[in-house]
Design a protein around this motif. Structure first.
Motif, PDB file in Angstrom:
ATOM      1  N   ARG A 109       0.819  -1.210   0.000  1.00  0.00           N
ATOM      2  CA  ARG A 109       0.000   0.000   0.000  1.00  0.00           C
ATOM      3  C   ARG A 109       0.858   1.268   0.000  1.00  0.00           C
ATOM      4  O   ARG A 109       0.335   2.372   0.082  1.00  0.00           O
ATOM      5  CB  ARG A 109      -0.925   0.013   1.234  1.00  0.00           C
ATOM      6  N   ASP A 110       2.180   1.077  -0.108  1.00  0.00           N
ATOM      7  CA  ASP A 110       3.108   2.208  -0.062  1.00  0.00           C
ATOM      8  C   ASP A 110       4.218   1.928  -1.066  1.00  0.00           C
ATOM      9  O   ASP A 110       4.910   0.903  -0.953  1.00  0.00           O
ATOM     10  CB  ASP A 110       3.679   2.332   1.358  1.00  0.00           C
ATOM     11  N   ALA A 111       4.385   2.792  -2.057  1.00  0.00           N
ATOM     12  CA  ALA A 111       5.353   2.522  -3.118  1.00  0.00           C
ATOM     13  C   ALA A 111       6.116   3.774  -3.519  1.00  0.00           C
ATOM     14  O   ALA A 111       5.666   4.904  -3.300  1.00  0.00           O
ATOM     15  CB  ALA A 111       4.642   1.936  -4.339  1.00  0.00           C
ATOM     16  N   LEU A 112       7.276   3.541  -4.106  1.00  0.00           N
ATOM     17  CA  LEU A 112       8.098   4.608  -4.679  1.00  0.00           C
ATOM     18  C   LEU A 112       8.209   4.342  -6.170  1.00  0.00           C
ATOM     19  O   LEU A 112       8.454   3.195  -6.582  1.00  0.00           O
ATOM     20  CB  LEU A 112       9.485   4.601  -4.031  1.00  0.00           C
ATOM     21  N   TYR A 113       8.009   5.382  -6.987  1.00  0.00           N
ATOM     22  CA  TYR A 113       8.085   5.215  -8.447  1.00  0.00           C
ATOM     23  C   TYR A 113       9.217   6.063  -8.997  1.00  0.00           C
ATOM     24  O   TYR A 113       9.286   7.264  -8.736  1.00  0.00           O
ATOM     25  CB  TYR A 113       6.770   5.605  -9.128  1.00  0.00           C
ATOM     26  N   LEU A 114      10.124   5.453  -9.782  1.00  0.00           N
ATOM     27  CA  LEU A 114      11.221   6.172 -10.430  1.00  0.00           C
ATOM     28  C   LEU A 114      10.825   6.515 -11.857  1.00  0.00           C
ATOM     29  O   LEU A 114      10.475   5.614 -12.642  1.00  0.00           O
ATOM     30  CB  LEU A 114      12.498   5.334 -10.449  1.00  0.00           C
ATOM     31  N   THR A 115      10.886   7.788 -12.211  1.00  0.00           N
ATOM     32  CA  THR A 115      10.543   8.213 -13.564  1.00  0.00           C
ATOM     33  C   THR A 115      11.705   7.951 -14.515  1.00  0.00           C
ATOM     34  O   THR A 115      12.832   7.688 -14.091  1.00  0.00           O
ATOM     35  CB  THR A 115      10.208   9.709 -13.595  1.00  0.00           C
ATOM     36  N   ALA A 170       8.453   7.297 -20.911  1.00  0.00           N
ATOM     37  CA  ALA A 170       8.537   7.696 -19.504  1.00  0.00           C
ATOM     38  C   ALA A 170       7.223   8.318 -19.041  1.00  0.00           C
ATOM     39  O   ALA A 170       6.722   8.011 -17.954  1.00  0.00           O
ATOM     40  CB  ALA A 170       9.697   8.674 -19.306  1.00  0.00           C
ATOM     41  N   VAL A 171       6.663   9.202 -19.859  1.00  0.00           N
ATOM     42  CA  VAL A 171       5.404   9.869 -19.493  1.00  0.00           C
ATOM     43  C   VAL A 171       4.264   8.861 -19.418  1.00  0.00           C
ATOM     44  O   VAL A 171       3.471   8.851 -18.467  1.00  0.00           O
ATOM     45  CB  VAL A 171       5.071  10.982 -20.506  1.00  0.00           C
ATOM     46  N   THR A 172       4.173   7.992 -20.416  1.00  0.00           N
ATOM     47  CA  THR A 172       3.077   7.019 -20.468  1.00  0.00           C
ATOM     48  C   THR A 172       3.117   6.081 -19.270  1.00  0.00           C
ATOM     49  O   THR A 172       2.095   5.834 -18.617  1.00  0.00           O
ATOM     50  CB  THR A 172       3.137   6.215 -21.781  1.00  0.00           C
ATOM     51  N   VAL A 194      13.886  10.920 -11.856  1.00  0.00           N
ATOM     52  CA  VAL A 194      15.189  10.509 -12.382  1.00  0.00           C
ATOM     53  C   VAL A 194      15.178  10.836 -13.870  1.00  0.00           C
ATOM     54  O   VAL A 194      14.577  10.117 -14.663  1.00  0.00           O
ATOM     55  CB  VAL A 194      15.444   8.999 -12.170  1.00  0.00           C
ATOM     56  N   ASP A 195      15.810  11.912 -14.248  1.00  0.00           N
ATOM     57  CA  ASP A 195      15.768  12.380 -15.635  1.00  0.00           C
ATOM     58  C   ASP A 195      16.782  11.627 -16.492  1.00  0.00           C
ATOM     59  O   ASP A 195      17.677  12.211 -17.099  1.00  0.00           O
ATOM     60  CB  ASP A 195      16.028  13.886 -15.686  1.00  0.00           C
ATOM     61  N   SER A 196      16.641  10.307 -16.519  1.00  0.00           N
ATOM     62  CA  SER A 196      17.598   9.477 -17.255  1.00  0.00           C
ATOM     63  C   SER A 196      17.066   8.057 -17.306  1.00  0.00           C
ATOM     64  O   SER A 196      16.282   7.631 -16.452  1.00  0.00           O
ATOM     65  CB  SER A 196      18.961   9.495 -16.565  1.00  0.00           C
ATOM     66  N   TRP A 197      17.525   7.309 -18.321  1.00  0.00           N
ATOM     67  CA  TRP A 197      17.257   5.876 -18.375  1.00  0.00           C
ATOM     68  C   TRP A 197      18.406   5.076 -17.778  1.00  0.00           C
ATOM     69  O   TRP A 197      18.327   3.852 -17.671  1.00  0.00           O
ATOM     70  CB  TRP A 197      17.043   5.422 -19.825  1.00  0.00           C
ATOM     71  N   ASN A 209      12.485   1.409 -16.114  1.00  0.00           N
ATOM     72  CA  ASN A 209      13.133   0.394 -16.950  1.00  0.00           C
ATOM     73  C   ASN A 209      14.010  -0.506 -16.085  1.00  0.00           C
ATOM     74  O   ASN A 209      14.193  -0.274 -14.885  1.00  0.00           O
ATOM     75  CB  ASN A 209      13.906   1.019 -18.119  1.00  0.00           C
ATOM     76  N   ASP A 210      14.550  -1.542 -16.697  1.00  0.00           N
ATOM     77  CA  ASP A 210      15.306  -2.535 -15.937  1.00  0.00           C
ATOM     78  C   ASP A 210      16.677  -2.027 -15.496  1.00  0.00           C
ATOM     79  O   ASP A 210      17.218  -2.511 -14.490  1.00  0.00           O
ATOM     80  CB  ASP A 210      15.464  -3.812 -16.764  1.00  0.00           C
ATOM     81  N   ASN A 211      17.271  -1.105 -16.254  1.00  0.00           N
ATOM     82  CA  ASN A 211      18.536  -0.520 -15.813  1.00  0.00           C
ATOM     83  C   ASN A 211      18.351   0.166 -14.461  1.00  0.00           C
ATOM     84  O   ASN A 211      19.185   0.038 -13.559  1.00  0.00           O
ATOM     85  CB  ASN A 211      19.045   0.502 -16.836  1.00  0.00           C
ATOM     86  N   GLN A 212      17.269   0.900 -14.331  1.00  0.00           N
ATOM     87  CA  GLN A 212      16.973   1.542 -13.059  1.00  0.00           C
ATOM     88  C   GLN A 212      16.742   0.501 -11.965  1.00  0.00           C
ATOM     89  O   GLN A 212      17.200   0.664 -10.831  1.00  0.00           O
ATOM     90  CB  GLN A 212      15.736   2.429 -13.188  1.00  0.00           C
TER      91      GLN A 212
END
Length: 373
Positions: free
Chosen positions: A205-211, A219-221, A242-245, A276-279
């Motif tokens: 119920r608690d998550a962190l999302y990396l852009t 990234a936007v989608t 995170v302004d990077s892949w 993405n998987d690199n992140q």
């Protein structure tokens, strides 16, 4: 048929008429066999195929081009193919085009030339090659607009994501001109719905999302879709920009965030979802270094299912886009726009584009949310 009758002088390329004579059929029948027409008996097909093999006959693309007034060549404009998604998309398109006995001519637009002039330059080059159609891999808003505004009237297939600063169904109104268009992309909304549902069902119920990188429609989608379904399922999500892949940027951002949680005594989110998987690999490293177990303390989810993701420690739960189907659907759409077949069917269409499925590969990096007393 005997070997002597198949011998030819001067090393000239055997013709369809010679195949017909050797097989004892008309040249129209040979043409039907070559083009996989169902209107040929199995016995006749076997005779023609045997004659083709004996003579070493190969179709002449130049002759076909003269007969059809087409070059049988497709131009592809790609950008930033150093990333996993575009590389696999390009490879799948090449395979799809080749299966239809066509040739793919590729132009790579450098990042510095993402503006319209780079695309117009590629379009002029393809015009000189008399290509029949164009396929554009347009990962950013800028590349999509450039692909739409190219000075060309030939059919175009635009491969992109459904959202950026504008949705795909709004794109044509922003400057699309020229010939027929078709939009195709990965069904990232359904994929992120599956990610959110998995985590919800595991009790998170608690998550962190990396852009991902700013300006990139993927990234936007993904971010929009995650936020939508997380909110719908009651998952409180915080965003880590995170302004990077690249993994290095994700590692630095995650390390800083974990330092902040642990030093302040705040609970670390029980799940981290990455663009993405690199992140995801970088997040897993940061978690290990902070003494947090995966998935006992924190579950991790990636996107792309890059080679080796199933051998991360632990194996990574991630989204597996069906990149091979992108080539199949793009080629089908292209042939349809050229009047050579029906439009391809998609499991789902939305925002004016046909969507290719992306499956959730559930592995050991996700598990039940830890109980917090």
């Amino acid at each position: 048929m005997n070997g002597a009758s198949a011998k030819r002088s001067g090393g000239k390329r055997p013709s369809m008429f010679e195949v017909a004579r050797l097989a004892g059929v008309s040249h129209q029948t040979v043409s039907r066999v070559i083009n996989d027409s169902p209107d040929v008996s199995d016995a006749t097909r076997a005779k023609v195929e045997a004659a083709i093999a004996q003579l070493g006959y190969r179709r002449s693309n130049s002759a076909r081009a003269l007969a059809s007034n087409r070059s049988r060549t497709v131009g592809l404009i790609a950008c930033s193919i150093n990333f996993f998604g575009p590389i696999n998309t390009l490879a799948s398109i090449e395979t799809g085009v080749r299966r239809h006995d066509m040739f793919l001519s590729v132009a790579i637009v450098p990042r510095a030339e993402f503006e319209r002039q780079g695309f117009d330059s590629a379009a002029r080059s393809f015009s000189e090659q008399d290509v029949d159609a164009l396929i554009c891999i347009a990962p950013t808003d800028k590349t999509l607009l450039s692909a739409l505004r190219m000075s060309t009237t030939i059919p175009r297939i635009l491969l992109t994501s459904s959202h950026g600063t504008f949705a795909s169904d709004e794109a044509v109104a922003l400057g699309g001109t020229g010939g027929p268009l078709a939009f195709i992309g990965i069904d990232q909304w359904s994929a992120m719905r599956d990610v959110a549902t998995l985590l919800h069902d595991l009790g998170h119920r608690d998550a962190l999302y990396l852009t991902g990188a700013k300006g990139w429609r993927d990234a936007v989608t993904r971010h929009m879709a995650w936020d939508h379904y997380a909110a719908k399922l009651g998952i409180a999500s915080r965003t880590l920009d995170v302004d990077s892949w690249d993994a290095s940027a994700a590692y630095a951002a995650t390390t800083e965030a974990l330092d902040g949680y642990l030093s302040s005594g705040q609970p670390v989110p029980t799940a981290i979802v990455t663009a993405n998987d690199n992140q995801a690999a970088a997040v897993m490293r940061a978690l290990h270094e902070h003494g947090l177990r995966i998935p006992q303390d924190v579950s991790v989810v990636g996107f792309d299912d890059i080679p080796g993701a199933d051998n991360f420690y632990p194996p990574l739960t991630t989204v597996h886009p069906q990149f091979d189907q992108v080539g199949v659907k793009a080629t089908g759409a292209l042939l349809s726009l050229l009047g050579e077949g029906d439009a391809p069917e998609f499991d789902r269409t939305a925002h004016g584009m046909g969507l290719v499925p992306a499956d959730l590969a559930t592995r050991d990096s996700t598990g039940p949310a830890p109980s917090r007393g």
